[in-house]
Design a protein around this motif. Structure first.
Motif, mmCIF file in Angstrom:
data_model
loop_
_atom_site.group_PDB
_atom_site.id
_atom_site.type_symbol
_atom_site.label_atom_id
_atom_site.label_comp_id
_atom_site.label_asym_id
_atom_site.label_seq_id
_atom_site.Cartn_x
_atom_site.Cartn_y
_atom_site.Cartn_z
ATOM 1 N N TRP A 11 -21.640 -8.877 -26.485
ATOM 2 C CA TRP A 11 -22.482 -7.509 -26.601
ATOM 3 C C TRP A 11 -21.606 -6.649 -25.494
ATOM 4 O O TRP A 11 -21.432 -5.581 -25.872
ATOM 5 N N ALA A 58 -18.549 -5.246 -26.924
ATOM 6 C CA ALA A 58 -18.750 -4.610 -28.150
ATOM 7 C C ALA A 58 -19.145 -3.160 -27.698
ATOM 8 O O ALA A 58 -18.794 -1.953 -28.219
ATOM 9 N N THR A 59 -19.997 -2.926 -26.469
ATOM 10 C CA THR A 59 -20.772 -1.640 -26.098
ATOM 11 C C THR A 59 -20.048 -1.179 -24.795
ATOM 12 O O THR A 59 -20.100 0.019 -24.669
ATOM 13 N N ARG A 60 -19.450 -1.811 -23.907
ATOM 14 C CA ARG A 60 -19.284 -1.434 -22.700
ATOM 15 C C ARG A 60 -17.651 -1.590 -22.254
ATOM 16 O O ARG A 60 -17.413 -1.001 -21.427
ATOM 17 N N TYR A 61 -17.030 -1.794 -23.294
ATOM 18 C CA TYR A 61 -15.589 -1.809 -23.282
ATOM 19 C C TYR A 61 -14.908 -1.003 -24.173
ATOM 20 O O TYR A 61 -15.328 -0.738 -25.120
ATOM 21 N N HIS A 62 -13.846 -0.504 -23.839
ATOM 22 C CA HIS A 62 -13.121 0.524 -24.773
ATOM 23 C C HIS A 62 -11.636 -0.114 -24.598
ATOM 24 O O HIS A 62 -11.096 -0.159 -23.697
ATOM 25 N N SER A 115 -18.910 7.962 -24.697
ATOM 26 C CA SER A 115 -20.256 8.137 -24.956
ATOM 27 C C SER A 115 -20.285 7.404 -26.417
ATOM 28 O O SER A 115 -21.490 6.766 -26.783
ATOM 29 N N SER A 116 -19.453 7.523 -27.098
ATOM 30 C CA SER A 116 -19.711 6.953 -28.642
ATOM 31 C C SER A 116 -18.620 6.095 -28.970
ATOM 32 O O SER A 116 -17.547 6.181 -28.393
ATOM 33 N N ASN A 117 -18.970 5.005 -29.786
ATOM 34 C CA ASN A 117 -17.830 4.075 -30.047
ATOM 35 C C ASN A 117 -17.213 4.308 -31.482
ATOM 36 O O ASN A 117 -16.539 3.839 -32.128
#
Ligand SMILES: Cc1cc2nc3c(=O)[nH]c(=O)nc-3n(C[C@H](O)[C@H](O)[C@H](O)COP(=O)(O)O)c2cc1C
Ligand SMILES: [Mn+2]
Length: 420
Positions: free
Chosen positions: A394, A397-401, A408-410
């Protein structure tokens, strides 16, 4: 504790499957062990191995519960909690091993002319393996000729002929550095191979301990000294209640072809490895208890004995190293057995200052534990436990780029390709 106490404990806990039917040491025993571990979960005692009259024990470490039992901890602790317990205990006051006069390991002594390693029920694991393996859950005892320190190391051991077994001591390991000292002095290295003992001793043998004897680490973990006797030829200390010990010498200038072997990675060691020559033990004496119980570990694709051992021991020593380095904010450490117990690490931290996570990452990479084999590292915030893999996913998926830039958006993420 010795191996027999541990097996009794497994039985009491409903964690032991006895197999009384005759089983072949050639491919059959290892296949059954792996199937039982994967589908049934219990440890396995083979009591009737074809052509042999002593038993073989598999799966000592293949569940977290049995890992806890080996460590003398409550059975419901997670692997992370067990690693934490190891870390806490191992930085306490050291309890040194104690030499005793004699022990059951000397109940039977086989001298040089009678040594025939094939007398023991060593299994052949996989079809393309180079031979039978007597050491898969073993450890080898050596003495540093400069410091006199005793070192334990787990290196796999193939039966090469009646009086020779392999000692796959890889380059740069503490065991290799000791071997090179003997070699430079023009001497053979005295060595004892221990197969079957207190299961915690074997775990400690596979730990990257640099500054102490693993006997003392186990004494410290157990809260009482490990009892050793001196092997009669080399004087090396061996556990008084070991099941089977092969004593002899490694000539660092006389390497022998070893392998291939169906490894814990789920692959055979490369065909190339067939031609690689490795250290080997000239066996001069064998000591064993009556009816010695051979301790073995399954290999192959995760998760089995090997992966659990590697994961647990590496978690524990990595956590210990990070603590000793004075790294702050560490909440939990996990090297997933699914990743063969050594190739990926996950660390949960409480971030306290800019650059903190980079500092932790650098420390993990610099640790002795991760020198061998680490391929990747994931650091998560302290609201996620390192061993909570669904939550780790999770966070990925959401905190990593993949670009390293938080967004702010993936929606417009360009994924980084990982080629397999
Ligand atoms: C089941 C198992 C098998 C292992 N086999 C080997 C091996 O064949 N060769 C090796 O160098 N390390 C092997 N290792 C890892 C070593 O035990 C580990 O690196 C340990 O620190 C070596 O001891 P040393 O640091 O005293 O040299 C194995 C670990 C486990 C759990
Ligand atoms: Mn060691």
């Amino acid at each position: 504790m010795d191996l027999r106490d541990f097996i009794t404990l497994c039985e009491k806990e409903g964690d032991l499957k006895r197999i009384t039917a005759e089983v072949d040491w050639d491919l059959e025993m290892t296949h059954i062990a792996k199937m039982v571990e994967e589908k049934d979960g219990r440890a396995v005692l083979f009591e009737n191995v074809k052509g042999h009259d002593s038993p073989v024990f598999f799966g000592a470490y293949s569940s977290t519960k049995r890992m806890a039992m080996a460590l003398g901890k409550p059975a419901d602790l997670t692997m992370c909690e067990l690693s934490h317990a190891w870390m806490k205990m191992s930085i306490g006051d050291v309890i040194r091993s104690k030499e005793v006069e004699t022990g059951p390991v000397f109940d039977n002594i086989i001298y040089e002319e009678d040594v025939n390693v094939f007398k023991f029920p060593a299994p052949r694991f996989y079809e393309k393996d180079g031979g039978r393996y007597i050491g898969t859950a073993c450890f080898m005892v050596t003495r540093d000729p400069e410091t006199d320190e005793i070192n334990l190391g787990t290196y796999r051991s193939q039966v090469l002929d009646e009086k020779t077994v392999g000692a796959q001591i890889l380059k740069g390991k503490r065991g290799d550095r000791i071997l090179q000292k003997y070699r430079k002095a023009g001497k053979k290295m005295p060595i004892c191979l221990v197969v079957g003992c207190d299961p915690l001793l074997m775990l400690a043998g596979s730990a990257m301990v640099e500054d102490a004897s693993e006997y003392d680490v186990v004494g410290t973990l157990r809260g009482e000294p490990v009892e050793t006797v001196n092997a009669k030829l080399t004087g090396l200390p061996i556990p008084a209640s070991a099941e089977l010990v092969l004593e002899g010498y490694v000539d660092g200038d006389n390497l022998r072809a070893e392998g291939p072997f169906g490894e814990y990675t789920g692959y055979y060691t490369d065909e190339l490895y067939k031609t690689i020559e490795k250290p080997a033990i000239e066996v001069k004496r064998i000591y064993h208890r009556n009816d010695p119980i051979m301790l073995c570990a399954s290999v192959g694709r995760p998760i089995n004995d090997n992966h659990m051992m590697l994961a647990f021991v590496r978690n524990a020593t990595l956590w210990t190293e990070l603590t000793r380095m004075g790294i702050r904010g560490i909440q939990s450490v996990y090297m997933p057995p699914e990743a063969c117990g050594r190739f990926w690490a996950i660390v949960s931290i409480k971030q306290m200052y800019p650059g903190h996570s980079n500092q932790v990452a650098a420390a993990v990479i610099a640790s002795n534990t991760c020198t061998y084999g680490l391929k990747g590292l994931i650091i998560v915030d302290d609201d996620i436990r390192a061993d909570d893999l669904p939550r780790v996913w999770w966070a990925l998926a959401t905190r990593y780029h993949p670009s390293g830039v938080p967004r702010s958006s993936n929606a417009d993420v360009q994924p980084r390709l990982i080629r397999l």
